[in-house]
Design an enzyme around this catalytic site. Structure first.
Site, PDB file in Angstrom:
ATOM      1  N   TRP A 184      -1.471  -4.604   5.458  1.00 47.03           N
ATOM      2  CA  TRP A 184      -1.897  -4.941   4.092  1.00 47.03           C
ATOM      3  C   TRP A 184      -0.919  -5.980   3.554  1.00 47.03           C
ATOM      4  O   TRP A 184       0.293  -5.822   3.695  1.00 47.03           O
ATOM      5  CB  TRP A 184      -1.908  -3.714   3.166  1.00 47.03           C
ATOM      6  CG  TRP A 184      -2.131  -4.169   1.754  1.00 47.03           C
ATOM      7  CD1 TRP A 184      -3.297  -4.632   1.223  1.00 47.03           C
ATOM      8  CD2 TRP A 184      -1.137  -4.319   0.731  1.00 47.03           C
ATOM      9  NE1 TRP A 184      -3.086  -5.048  -0.075  1.00 47.03           N
ATOM     10  CE2 TRP A 184      -1.790  -4.873  -0.395  1.00 47.03           C
ATOM     11  CE3 TRP A 184       0.238  -4.048   0.658  1.00 47.03           C
ATOM     12  CZ2 TRP A 184      -1.104  -5.146  -1.587  1.00 47.03           C
ATOM     13  CZ3 TRP A 184       0.914  -4.323  -0.527  1.00 47.03           C
ATOM     14  CH2 TRP A 184       0.239  -4.858  -1.632  1.00 47.03           C
ATOM     15  N   GLU A 225      -6.362  -4.093   5.818  1.00 44.54           N
ATOM     16  CA  GLU A 225      -6.744  -3.472   4.542  1.00 44.54           C
ATOM     17  C   GLU A 225      -6.975  -4.529   3.462  1.00 44.54           C
ATOM     18  O   GLU A 225      -6.086  -5.318   3.151  1.00 44.54           O
ATOM     19  CB  GLU A 225      -5.636  -2.503   4.094  1.00 44.54           C
ATOM     20  CG  GLU A 225      -5.903  -1.845   2.740  1.00 44.54           C
ATOM     21  CD  GLU A 225      -4.764  -0.944   2.277  1.00 44.54           C
ATOM     22  OE1 GLU A 225      -3.714  -0.874   2.960  1.00 44.54           O
ATOM     23  OE2 GLU A 225      -4.920  -0.306   1.221  1.00 44.54           O
ATOM     24  N   LYS A 227      -8.192  -5.898  -0.491  1.00 45.50           N
ATOM     25  CA  LYS A 227      -7.898  -5.529  -1.872  1.00 45.50           C
ATOM     26  C   LYS A 227      -8.658  -6.446  -2.824  1.00 45.50           C
ATOM     27  O   LYS A 227      -9.085  -7.535  -2.439  1.00 45.50           O
ATOM     28  CB  LYS A 227      -6.383  -5.639  -2.106  1.00 45.50           C
ATOM     29  CG  LYS A 227      -5.919  -5.007  -3.392  1.00 45.50           C
ATOM     30  CD  LYS A 227      -4.448  -4.699  -3.368  1.00 45.50           C
ATOM     31  CE  LYS A 227      -4.018  -4.163  -4.722  1.00 45.50           C
ATOM     32  NZ  LYS A 227      -2.678  -3.617  -4.707  1.00 45.50           N
ATOM     33  N   ASP A 258      -9.474   1.112   1.142  1.00 48.75           N
ATOM     34  CA  ASP A 258      -8.674   1.900   0.197  1.00 48.75           C
ATOM     35  C   ASP A 258      -9.573   2.138  -1.018  1.00 48.75           C
ATOM     36  O   ASP A 258     -10.133   1.188  -1.580  1.00 48.75           O
ATOM     37  CB  ASP A 258      -7.410   1.110  -0.179  1.00 48.75           C
ATOM     38  CG  ASP A 258      -6.489   1.860  -1.129  1.00 48.75           C
ATOM     39  OD1 ASP A 258      -6.982   2.338  -2.179  1.00 48.75           O
ATOM     40  OD2 ASP A 258      -5.281   1.961  -0.861  1.00 48.75           O
ATOM     41  N   HIS A 261      -9.429  -0.082  -4.122  1.00 47.00           N
ATOM     42  CA  HIS A 261      -9.449  -1.532  -3.970  1.00 47.00           C
ATOM     43  C   HIS A 261     -10.812  -2.183  -4.179  1.00 47.00           C
ATOM     44  O   HIS A 261     -11.115  -3.211  -3.597  1.00 47.00           O
ATOM     45  CB  HIS A 261      -8.899  -1.910  -2.594  1.00 47.00           C
ATOM     46  CG  HIS A 261      -7.432  -1.628  -2.456  1.00 47.00           C
ATOM     47  ND1 HIS A 261      -6.679  -2.019  -1.376  1.00 47.00           N
ATOM     48  CD2 HIS A 261      -6.569  -0.985  -3.283  1.00 47.00           C
ATOM     49  CE1 HIS A 261      -5.425  -1.644  -1.538  1.00 47.00           C
ATOM     50  NE2 HIS A 261      -5.331  -1.000  -2.690  1.00 47.00           N
ATOM     51  N   HIS A 285      -7.923   4.688   3.185  1.00 43.63           N
ATOM     52  CA  HIS A 285      -6.798   5.104   2.352  1.00 43.63           C
ATOM     53  C   HIS A 285      -7.447   5.812   1.187  1.00 43.63           C
ATOM     54  O   HIS A 285      -8.017   5.150   0.298  1.00 43.63           O
ATOM     55  CB  HIS A 285      -6.019   3.891   1.821  1.00 43.63           C
ATOM     56  CG  HIS A 285      -4.876   3.499   2.689  1.00 43.63           C
ATOM     57  ND1 HIS A 285      -4.015   2.480   2.347  1.00 43.63           N
ATOM     58  CD2 HIS A 285      -4.430   3.993   3.872  1.00 43.63           C
ATOM     59  CE1 HIS A 285      -3.100   2.364   3.302  1.00 43.63           C
ATOM     60  NE2 HIS A 285      -3.329   3.268   4.236  1.00 43.63           N
ATOM     61  N   ASP A 293      -6.279   0.090  -9.814  1.00 44.79           N
ATOM     62  CA  ASP A 293      -5.723   0.605  -8.559  1.00 44.79           C
ATOM     63  C   ASP A 293      -4.411   1.339  -8.835  1.00 44.79           C
ATOM     64  O   ASP A 293      -3.344   0.888  -8.441  1.00 44.79           O
ATOM     65  CB  ASP A 293      -5.500  -0.597  -7.622  1.00 44.79           C
ATOM     66  CG  ASP A 293      -4.925  -0.197  -6.280  1.00 44.79           C
ATOM     67  OD1 ASP A 293      -5.247   0.905  -5.809  1.00 44.79           O
ATOM     68  OD2 ASP A 293      -4.147  -0.978  -5.711  1.00 44.79           O
ATOM     69  N   ASP A 295      -3.327   4.358  -7.962  1.00 42.45           N
ATOM     70  CA  ASP A 295      -2.760   5.253  -6.956  1.00 42.45           C
ATOM     71  C   ASP A 295      -2.375   6.624  -7.507  1.00 42.45           C
ATOM     72  O   ASP A 295      -1.302   7.135  -7.214  1.00 42.45           O
ATOM     73  CB  ASP A 295      -1.574   4.579  -6.255  1.00 42.45           C
ATOM     74  CG  ASP A 295      -2.030   3.400  -5.404  1.00 42.45           C
ATOM     75  OD1 ASP A 295      -2.664   3.620  -4.371  1.00 42.45           O
ATOM     76  OD2 ASP A 295      -1.767   2.244  -5.809  1.00 42.45           O
ATOM     77  N   ASP A 325      -3.237   7.467   0.265  1.00 38.78           N
ATOM     78  CA  ASP A 325      -2.379   6.439  -0.332  1.00 38.78           C
ATOM     79  C   ASP A 325      -2.318   6.632  -1.846  1.00 38.78           C
ATOM     80  O   ASP A 325      -3.165   6.140  -2.570  1.00 38.78           O
ATOM     81  CB  ASP A 325      -2.922   5.039   0.019  1.00 38.78           C
ATOM     82  CG  ASP A 325      -1.971   3.936  -0.432  1.00 38.78           C
ATOM     83  OD1 ASP A 325      -0.838   4.259  -0.843  1.00 38.78           O
ATOM     84  OD2 ASP A 325      -2.357   2.757  -0.379  1.00 38.78           O
TER      85      ASP A 325
HETATM   86  C1  RNT Z   1      -1.571  -1.601  -1.781  1.00 41.69           C
HETATM   87  C2  RNT Z   1      -2.179  -0.949  -0.590  1.00 41.69           C
HETATM   88  C3  RNT Z   1      -1.220  -0.478   0.455  1.00 41.69           C
HETATM   89  C4  RNT Z   1       0.015   0.186  -0.127  1.00 41.69           C
HETATM   90  C5  RNT Z   1       0.909   0.854   0.897  1.00 41.69           C
HETATM   91  C6  RNT Z   1       2.219   1.234   0.341  1.00 41.69           C
HETATM   92  O1  RNT Z   1      -2.469  -1.835  -2.773  1.00 41.69           O
HETATM   93  O2  RNT Z   1      -3.001   0.096  -0.992  1.00 41.69           O
HETATM   94  O3  RNT Z   1      -1.871   0.343   1.342  1.00 41.69           O
HETATM   95  O4  RNT Z   1      -0.319   1.123  -1.088  1.00 41.69           O
HETATM   96  O5  RNT Z   1       1.010   0.045   1.998  1.00 41.69           O
HETATM   97 ZN    ZN Z   2      -3.798   1.360   0.562  1.00 40.71          ZN
END
Ligand code: RNT
Ligand code: ZN
Length: 418
Positions: A184, A225, A227, A258, A261, A285, A293, A295, A325
Site C-alpha cells: 500500500w 491495496e 485507496k 480495504d 477505502h 482489510h 477512512d 480505521d 486493519d
Molecule cells: C492505509 C491502508 C494501509 C494501512 C496499514 C498500516 O490507508 O489501509 O493498509 O492502514 O498498512
Molecule cells: Zn488497509
C-alpha cells in the site's frame, strides 16, 4: 442455565433448517484471520530513527500502556490471541524489524531482521503476513513514493518492496504457510492534479520492477491495496481501485480491498462475488470507516455480516484472505484487537448459521417475500447461545468475561509501562 444447555436448545432451532452446528464449528476453526500487529502500538514500529506517522493515516487517542518494544508487542498479542477463538495469523509491517539498535535502511532489510518474529510465530503456531512500509519516512515526506518524479527516491522504495517480498518468502518457507505481502502506498495529491496519467504510469512501472523478481508463490503471495483518498491526498490517489484491479488481474496478483477505502455508500460486500469470478484469490482489510477512512475497531454491524455472508455462501473461505486493519488509541489496545477480531470470527459464524442454500433457491424461484422474511427472522435466531458455546469449546472466555482478563492485564502489565 449453563452455556451448554442454552446451546443445546439453540442448536435444535438451526437443525430444523438442516444446519449442522458441529460441522460449522469444525469449519470455522480452520479460518485464519490475519491480525494486524499495528493496533498494538499505534502504527509506531521499532525503527531506530523512528519518524512521525505519515502517509495520510492517523491514530487518535493516548490510552496508556502502549507497547514500546517488540517483546511487549508480542506479549500483548499473545494476550489478545488468548481471548479470540481459533488459530490466526499475524500481519507485520517492515517497521517492526528488529535490528539490534543498528540503523538499517528499509531497502536493506533482510529476513534476519525478523528472526525473532518467526521463532515466536513458530512457538505459537501462527502464520505471518507482511507489508513494506512506504510512509513514516523522510523519503516519503512529500507524500510520494513509488510514483515520485525523482528516480532515486523511486528506486529506494522499489528496493524496499523487493526486500519485503523476500522477507515474505522467508516467512512462508519457515512457517509452512504462504505469506501475503501487501503493498500500500500513500501517493497522491492534496489538490486537483494537472496530470493523472504520468504518476499512474510510474506506479505501473515501479510495480513491474518490484514483481520482476520472481518468488515461489507457495511461500509468498503479492497483493496491492487501493485507496480513495487520505489526509493530504484528498483530490487524487495514484493507486485507485480501478488501477489496482486492472493491475492485479493482468499480472496475476491479489487485489486487496480495504473496507475504508471506498465512497461512503459503496460496499466491499458487493465487490467480492464480482471479483471471485475473475480472480483466484481476493484479500481484505476489514476495517470500519466512520464518515471517512477512520480505521475504527470492527463492530458486529450489517456490513461486516454481509461480507462474511458473501465469503461463506459463495464457498470462498479458501479464496478470500481475511485481514484486519484498524487502529484505535483511545481505548485499551488489547481490547481493541479482541473486540475487532472476535467480531470478525463471530460474523463468519453468523454467516455459516444461515440457511444459505434455501435462501439462494428462494431467490432463483422469485420468492422475494420469503427471502426477506427469512433474512429478517434469522437476525433474532439464538445465535448468541451458539457463539458462547463455540467460545467455551475453543477455551476462550464466554461473553464479556474476556474483559476481566484485559483489565487484570492492564493493571498488572500495562500500567507499569512508561
Ligand atoms: C492505509 C491502508 C494501509 C494501512 C496499514 C498500516 O490507508 O489501509 O493498509 O492502514 O498498512
Ligand atoms: Zn488497509
Amino acid at each position: 442455565m449453563s452455556v451448554r444447555n442454552q446451546f443445546d436448545l439453540a442448536k435444535k432451532e438451526y437443525e430444523q433448517w438442516g444446519i449442522n452446528v458441529e460441522e460449522v464449528f469444525e469449519k470455522l476453526k480452520n479460518v485464519p484471520i490475519s491480525v494486524h500487529c499495528w493496533q498494538g502500538d499505534d502504527v509506531s514500529g521499532f525503527e531506530v530513527n523512528k519518524g512521525e506517522l505519515s502517509g495520510g493515516i492517523d491514530v487518535t487517542g493516548n490510552y496508556p500502556g502502549k507497547a514500546t518494544t517488540p517483546d511487549e508487542l508480542r506479549m500483548d498479542l499473545e494476550k489478545a490471541l488468548s481471548l479470540i477463538p481459533g488459530k490466526h495469523r499475524i500481519n507485520l509491517h517492515a517497521i517492526y524489524a528488529e535490528t539490534n539498535g543498528e540503523v538499517v535502511e528499509r531497502d536493506q532489510l533482510e529476513p534476519k531482521h525478523f528472526e525473532k518474529w518467526v521463532s515466536w510465530a513458530k512457538e505459537h503456531g501462527l502464520g505471518l503476513d507482511f507489508n513494506p512500509t512506504l510512509f513514516s519516512h523522510e523519503k516519503a515526506a512529500d507524500g510520494l513514493t513509488l510514483t515520485h518524479p525523482d528516480p532515486e527516491i523511486r528506486k529506494f522504495w522499489i528496493d524496499h518492496c523487493i526486500s519485503s517480498r523476500k522477507i515474505g518468502e522467508y516467512f512462508g518457507k519457515e512457517l509452512g504457510t504462504p505469506c501475503l505481502t501487501n503493498i500500500w502506498i500513500p501517493d497522491g495529491y492534496k489538490d486537483t492534479p494537472s496530470d493523472r496519467l504520468t504518476p499512474r504510469k510510474r506506479l505501473k512501472e515501479s510495480l513491474d520492477e518490484i514483481f520482476a523478481v520472481e518468488l515461489d508463490e507457495s511461500y509468498n503471495l503479492d497483493a496491492v491495496e487501493s485507496k480513495l483518498f487520505g489526509i493530504g491526498s484528498e483530490s487524487f490517489v495514484v493507486g485507485s481501485h480501478e488501477f489496482y484491479l486492472s493491475y492485479a488481474l493482468k499480472n496475476n496478483k491479489l487485489c486487496l480491498l480495504d473496507t475504508g477505502h471506498y465512497h461512503p455508500t459503496e460496499t466491499v460486500s458487493n465487490k467480492i462475488s464480482a471479483m471471485l469470478l475473475f480472480n483466484d484469490k481476493v484479500a481484505l482489510h476489514v476495517s470500519r470507516p466512520v464518515r471517512w477512512d477512520s480505521d475504527h475497531v470492527v463492530t458486529f454491524d450489517d456490513e461486516l455480516k454481509e461480507i462474511a455472508l458473501e465469503i461463506v455462501r459463495n464457498d470462498a473461505l479458501d479464496q478470500v484472505m481475511i485481514g484486519l486493519d484498524f487502529f484505535d488509541a483511545s481505548i485499551n489496545r488489547i481490547a481493541a484487537w479482541t473486540i475487532g477480531t472476535r467480531n470478525m470470527v463471530k460474523a463468519l459464524l453468523f454467516a455459516m448459521l444461515m440457511p444459505n442454500q434455501q435462501l439462494k433457491e428462494l431467490q432463483e424461484n422469485g420468492d422475494y417475500t420469503k427471502r426477506l422474511a427469512l433474512l429478517e427472522e434469522f437476525k433474532t435466531y439464538p445465535f448468541g447461545a451458539i457463539w458462547n458455546y463455540y467460545c467455551e469449546q475453543m477455551n476462550v472466555p464466554v461473553k464479556e468475561l474476556w474483559l476481566e482478563e484485559v483489565s487484570e492485564y492492564e493493571e498488572k502489565v500495562l500500567s507499569n509501562r512508561k
